[in-house]
Design a protein around this motif. Structure first.
Motif, PDB file in Angstrom:
ATOM      1  N   ASP A  74       0.907  -1.202   0.036  1.00 43.03           N
ATOM      2  CA  ASP A  74       0.012   0.005   0.027  1.00 43.03           C
ATOM      3  C   ASP A  74       0.894   1.259  -0.065  1.00 43.03           C
ATOM      4  OD1 ASP A  74      -1.845   2.123   1.341  1.00 43.03           O
ATOM      5  OD2 ASP A  74      -3.146   0.575   1.052  1.00 43.03           O
ATOM      6  N   VAL A  75       0.414   2.118  -0.839  1.00 42.58           N
ATOM      7  CA  VAL A  75       1.359   3.350  -0.983  1.00 42.58           C
ATOM      8  C   VAL A  75       0.680   4.647   0.178  1.00 42.58           C
ATOM      9  CG1 VAL A  75       1.793   2.809  -3.287  1.00 42.58           C
ATOM     10  CG2 VAL A  75      -0.137   4.483  -2.705  1.00 42.58           C
ATOM     11  N   GLU A  76      -0.309   4.279   0.836  1.00 41.08           N
ATOM     12  CA  GLU A  76      -0.667   5.172   1.744  1.00 41.08           C
ATOM     13  C   GLU A  76      -0.845   4.832   3.388  1.00 41.08           C
ATOM     14  OE1 GLU A  76      -4.639   6.013   0.320  1.00 41.08           O
ATOM     15  OE2 GLU A  76      -3.880   6.778  -1.485  1.00 41.08           O
ATOM     16  N   ILE A  77      -1.220   3.706   3.389  1.00 41.13           N
ATOM     17  CA  ILE A  77      -1.340   3.297   4.734  1.00 41.13           C
ATOM     18  C   ILE A  77      -0.022   2.814   5.588  1.00 41.13           C
ATOM     19  CG2 ILE A  77      -2.201   1.529   6.420  1.00 41.13           C
ATOM     20  CD1 ILE A  77      -4.610   1.249   4.564  1.00 41.13           C
ATOM     21  N   LEU A  78       0.884   2.099   4.897  1.00 38.81           N
ATOM     22  CA  LEU A  78       2.096   1.822   5.346  1.00 38.81           C
ATOM     23  C   LEU A  78       3.049   2.986   5.583  1.00 38.81           C
ATOM     24  CD1 LEU A  78       4.052  -0.507   6.365  1.00 38.81           C
ATOM     25  CD2 LEU A  78       5.065  -0.780   3.903  1.00 38.81           C
ATOM     26  N   PRO A  79       3.209   3.843   4.693  1.00 38.22           N
ATOM     27  CA  PRO A  79       4.164   4.958   4.820  1.00 38.22           C
ATOM     28  C   PRO A  79       3.513   5.908   6.021  1.00 38.22           C
ATOM     29  CG  PRO A  79       3.745   4.817   2.327  1.00 38.22           C
ATOM     30  CD  PRO A  79       2.883   3.766   3.242  1.00 38.22           C
ATOM     31  N   LEU A  80       2.143   6.096   6.063  1.00 35.74           N
ATOM     32  CA  LEU A  80       1.701   6.802   7.156  1.00 35.74           C
ATOM     33  C   LEU A  80       1.937   6.270   8.461  1.00 35.74           C
ATOM     34  CD1 LEU A  80      -0.206   9.234   8.222  1.00 35.74           C
ATOM     35  CD2 LEU A  80      -2.313   7.699   7.744  1.00 35.74           C
ATOM     36  N   VAL A  81       1.765   4.969   8.816  1.00 33.67           N
ATOM     37  CA  VAL A  81       2.018   4.099   9.788  1.00 33.67           C
ATOM     38  C   VAL A  81       3.482   4.218  10.410  1.00 33.67           C
ATOM     39  CG1 VAL A  81       1.896   1.929  10.872  1.00 33.67           C
ATOM     40  CG2 VAL A  81      -0.064   2.593   9.585  1.00 33.67           C
ATOM     41  N   LEU A  82       4.506   4.150   9.298  1.00 26.57           N
ATOM     42  CA  LEU A  82       5.824   4.240   9.754  1.00 26.57           C
ATOM     43  C   LEU A  82       6.006   5.587  10.202  1.00 26.57           C
ATOM     44  CD1 LEU A  82       7.393   2.225   7.048  1.00 26.57           C
ATOM     45  CD2 LEU A  82       6.801   1.559   9.293  1.00 26.57           C
ATOM     46  N   ARG A  83       5.298   6.810   9.619  1.00 26.29           N
ATOM     47  CA  ARG A  83       5.915   8.194   9.967  1.00 26.29           C
ATOM     48  C   ARG A  83       5.260   8.378  11.377  1.00 26.29           C
ATOM     49  NH1 ARG A  83       4.901   9.429   4.212  1.00 26.29           N
ATOM     50  NH2 ARG A  83       2.651   9.526   4.647  1.00 26.29           N
ATOM     51  N   LEU A  84       4.032   7.933  11.537  1.00 20.08           N
ATOM     52  CA  LEU A  84       3.554   8.013  12.907  1.00 20.08           C
ATOM     53  C   LEU A  84       4.424   7.579  13.973  1.00 20.08           C
ATOM     54  CD1 LEU A  84      -0.172   7.195  12.416  1.00 20.08           C
ATOM     55  CD2 LEU A  84       0.675   9.390  13.148  1.00 20.08           C
ATOM     56  N   ILE A  85       5.043   6.231  13.792  1.00 17.90           N
ATOM     57  CA  ILE A  85       5.754   5.653  14.695  1.00 17.90           C
ATOM     58  C   ILE A  85       7.195   6.430  14.797  1.00 17.90           C
ATOM     59  CG2 ILE A  85       7.106   3.546  15.200  1.00 17.90           C
ATOM     60  CD1 ILE A  85       5.027   1.963  13.837  1.00 17.90           C
ATOM     61  N   ALA A  86       7.604   6.846  13.868  1.00 19.13           N
ATOM     62  CA  ALA A  86       8.806   7.860  13.647  1.00 19.13           C
ATOM     63  C   ALA A  86       8.588   9.125  14.501  1.00 19.13           C
ATOM     64  CB  ALA A  86       9.491   7.846  12.172  1.00 19.13           C
ATOM     65  N   VAL A  87       7.618   9.740  14.258  1.00 19.67           N
ATOM     66  CA  VAL A  87       7.288  10.836  14.751  1.00 19.67           C
ATOM     67  C   VAL A  87       7.069  10.855  16.336  1.00 19.67           C
ATOM     68  CG1 VAL A  87       5.617  12.809  14.906  1.00 19.67           C
ATOM     69  CG2 VAL A  87       6.539  12.063  12.906  1.00 19.67           C
ATOM     70  N   VAL A 138      -1.827   4.515  15.485  1.00 18.30           N
ATOM     71  CA  VAL A 138      -1.349   3.364  14.412  1.00 18.30           C
ATOM     72  C   VAL A 138      -2.578   2.370  14.320  1.00 18.30           C
ATOM     73  CG1 VAL A 138       0.230   1.407  14.359  1.00 18.30           C
ATOM     74  CG2 VAL A 138       1.253   3.439  15.068  1.00 18.30           C
ATOM     75  N   VAL A 139      -3.133   2.046  15.198  1.00 18.35           N
ATOM     76  CA  VAL A 139      -4.358   1.178  15.114  1.00 18.35           C
ATOM     77  C   VAL A 139      -5.415   1.868  14.279  1.00 18.35           C
ATOM     78  CG1 VAL A 139      -6.129   0.016  16.048  1.00 18.35           C
ATOM     79  CG2 VAL A 139      -3.927  -0.086  16.895  1.00 18.35           C
ATOM     80  N   PHE A 140      -5.394   3.277  14.573  1.00 10.79           N
ATOM     81  CA  PHE A 140      -6.789   4.008  13.718  1.00 10.79           C
ATOM     82  C   PHE A 140      -6.492   4.092  12.391  1.00 10.79           C
ATOM     83  CE2 PHE A 140      -7.960   8.268  12.304  1.00 10.79           C
ATOM     84  CZ  PHE A 140      -9.465   7.907  12.463  1.00 10.79           C
ATOM     85  N   GLN A 141      -5.020   4.337  12.105  1.00  6.59           N
ATOM     86  CA  GLN A 141      -4.672   4.425  10.680  1.00  6.59           C
ATOM     87  C   GLN A 141      -4.760   2.812  10.044  1.00  6.59           C
ATOM     88  OE1 GLN A 141      -4.781   7.139   8.944  1.00  6.59           O
ATOM     89  NE2 GLN A 141      -4.713   8.558  10.880  1.00  6.59           N
ATOM     90  N   MET A 142      -4.729   2.000  10.511  1.00  6.21           N
ATOM     91  CA  MET A 142      -4.847   0.662  10.042  1.00  6.21           C
ATOM     92  C   MET A 142      -6.276   0.174   9.622  1.00  6.21           C
ATOM     93  SD  MET A 142      -2.040  -1.312   9.920  1.00  6.21           S
ATOM     94  CE  MET A 142      -2.797  -3.079   9.899  1.00  6.21           C
ATOM     95  N   LEU A 143      -7.176   0.626  10.519  1.00  8.61           N
ATOM     96  CA  LEU A 143      -8.553   0.399  10.154  1.00  8.61           C
ATOM     97  C   LEU A 143      -9.097   0.288   8.553  1.00  8.61           C
ATOM     98  CD1 LEU A 143     -10.263   1.587  13.163  1.00  8.61           C
ATOM     99  CD2 LEU A 143      -9.919  -0.799  12.858  1.00  8.61           C
ATOM    100  N   PRO A 144      -8.770   1.244   8.029  1.00 14.06           N
ATOM    101  CA  PRO A 144      -8.790   1.380   6.448  1.00 14.06           C
ATOM    102  C   PRO A 144      -8.489   0.177   5.612  1.00 14.06           C
ATOM    103  CG  PRO A 144      -8.247   3.530   7.039  1.00 14.06           C
ATOM    104  CD  PRO A 144      -8.014   2.413   8.255  1.00 14.06           C
ATOM    105  N   LEU A 145      -7.288  -0.536   6.251  1.00  5.48           N
ATOM    106  CA  LEU A 145      -6.861  -1.748   5.284  1.00  5.48           C
ATOM    107  C   LEU A 145      -7.824  -2.726   5.402  1.00  5.48           C
ATOM    108  CD1 LEU A 145      -4.557  -3.205   3.919  1.00  5.48           C
ATOM    109  CD2 LEU A 145      -3.870  -3.800   6.366  1.00  5.48           C
TER     110      LEU A 145
END
Length: 429
Positions: free
Chosen positions: A300-313, A340-347
């Protein structure tokens, strides 16, 4: 159709669309995260100045390097906004001269407004550091701002020039056919050299550099200037123009799609070969649905980068909160895991909307169990990183972080995720 007003009409229509998505974007979760993220970064930034530093601290060579790279990143923000549509190639045929002189002029003005706003934001963030290094040298700061604004203006004129068909091959057209040269020379090398010189040279040499840059900028602007007579001899490369407009629109929509549901947004995937081994190892001896979820997440070009950015931030914020109380560090860590879980739900939602997934003879509970397993692994990864980032603050902060993360994980696994499943099931009915 009044071509003189066409750009402003499309601009107004686009702003209405942006307002609609911005209302979706600034939901409760994003606002809470934004408040904590900005508050934490400001607290860490303030700590840099209130802490007693040595005399040599602000005169290290890596400060000009950091400022240079930061401003170059800002220079790459903001591109030409044209609002061209695929049908323009047919309906605006024969109106190239008017479009070049009116429509694209409005486009450059609007693009400069957006781009200059980005430059002001990036410059404002490093002004406190600049003040410490140069003791309030307003001349150097003014020259730096002048270069950044003029360079961004010239780069936007260059983008406009690349959309035109000319009778002879220009240097800018050659660069467009060699994108790596364009990126390395004009988007990186020249800005890095010029900004570094402005930050490092003495005032006497800065005046020479300023005069030289003004002469170069005038020559380049003259090259990009389009008179009425020249406009009658050139045309618009509609293939490039439509492609550029579509890429810009997709970048904006992808940004909104990271935080809100954007209707009619095409879903794109990207195979990341470096993750194939990780996916293979994690999916081994797992259920079919787990393999489907983890494969979709990895590509996925949206969910995975967003989750990784959230963890990094989140990790950076936890690490940077040196003067903050332990409970605030623990809250930031717990909030990161929740987001992280909130952004995973669209998957899960997107997978269930696929008709082939619904046709699989697999029980709904098994699908939910596989998704909870994957989300649990991501929560474990975020938890480990948050705990490692909190070690610098002492045992008390680590202990409170572990307790808060344990509480939020239990809440998410046993209450929040099952409740989201039940809500989606009732909505489908």
């Amino acid at each position: 159709m009044a071509l003189n007003k066409l750009f402003m009409q499309r601009f107004a229509r686009n702003q209405r669309t942006n307002l609609k998505y911005l209302r979706l974007l600034f939901n409760d979760h994003f606002i809470v995260f934004l408040m904590i993220a900005i508050g934490g970064l400001l607290l860490a930034y303030r700590q840099l100045f209130v802490t007693q530093q040595s005399d040599e601290f602000w005169y290290q060579l890596w400060w000009p390097l950091f400022n240079t790279l930061w401003l170059v990143i800002g220079l790459n923000m903001g591109h030409l906004v044209t609002y061209f549509k695929p049908a323009d190639r047919l309906f605006l045929l024969g109106s190239d001269q008017l479009i070049i002189k009116k429509y694209l002029n409005y486009s450059v003005i609007l693009s400069c407004s957006y781009a200059f706003l980005w430059q002001i934001i990036f410059m404002a963030t490093i002004i406190p550091i600049f003040w410490q290094i140069y003791n309030g040298d307003m001349t150097r700061l003014a020259l730096l701002a002048g270069f950044i604004m003029t360079y961004k203006w010239l780069s936007l004129l260059g983008e406009r020039d690349s959309l035109l068909i000319k009778t002879r091959q220009s240097f800018n057209s050659w660069l467009m056919t060699h994108p790596m040269m364009n990126i390395s020379i004009f988007r990186f090398s020249i800005p890095v050299i010029m900004i570094a010189m402005i930050l490092l040279l003495s005032i006497q040499w800065l005046l020479v550099l300023t005069v030289s840059w003004l002469l170069v900028a005038v020559i380049i602007a003259k090259m990009f200037f389009i008179s009425q007579g020249v406009a009658a001899k050139i045309g618009i490369d509609w293939h490039k123009a439509n492609l550029q407009a579509q890429k810009h629109e997709q970048r904006v929509l992808h940004f909104y799609a990271m935080f809100a549901n954007v209707p009619h947004q095409p879903k794109t995937i990207k195979r990341r070969r470096y993750l194939d081994y990780v996916v293979f190892k994690l999916a081994k001896h797992r259920s079919v649905m787990y393999r489907l979820y983890i494969t979709r997440l990895a590509r996925d070009v949206e969910i995975l980068p967003l989750v990784l950015r959230l963890i990094a931030v989140g990790a950076i914020m936890v690490y940077a909160l040196q003067a903050a109380p332990s409970w605030l560090i623990a809250i930031v860590g717990a909030l990161t895991v929740y987001l992280v879980v909130f952004q995973m739900l669209p998957l899960y939602d997107e997978t269930q909307k696929n008709i082939w997934t619904r046709l699989l003879p697999i029980d709904t509970k098994a699908k939910q169990k596989a998704f909870r397993l994957l989300s649990g692994q991501l929560m474990a990864l975020a938890t480990i990183i948050m705990i490692i980032a909190s070690i610098i603050h002492g045992l008390q902060a680590v202990g409170m972080t572990i307790i808060s993360l344990a509480v939020i994980i239990v809440f998410l696994n046993n209450i929040y995720i099952p409740r989201q499943f039940s809500n989606k099931k009732s909505n489908q009915k």
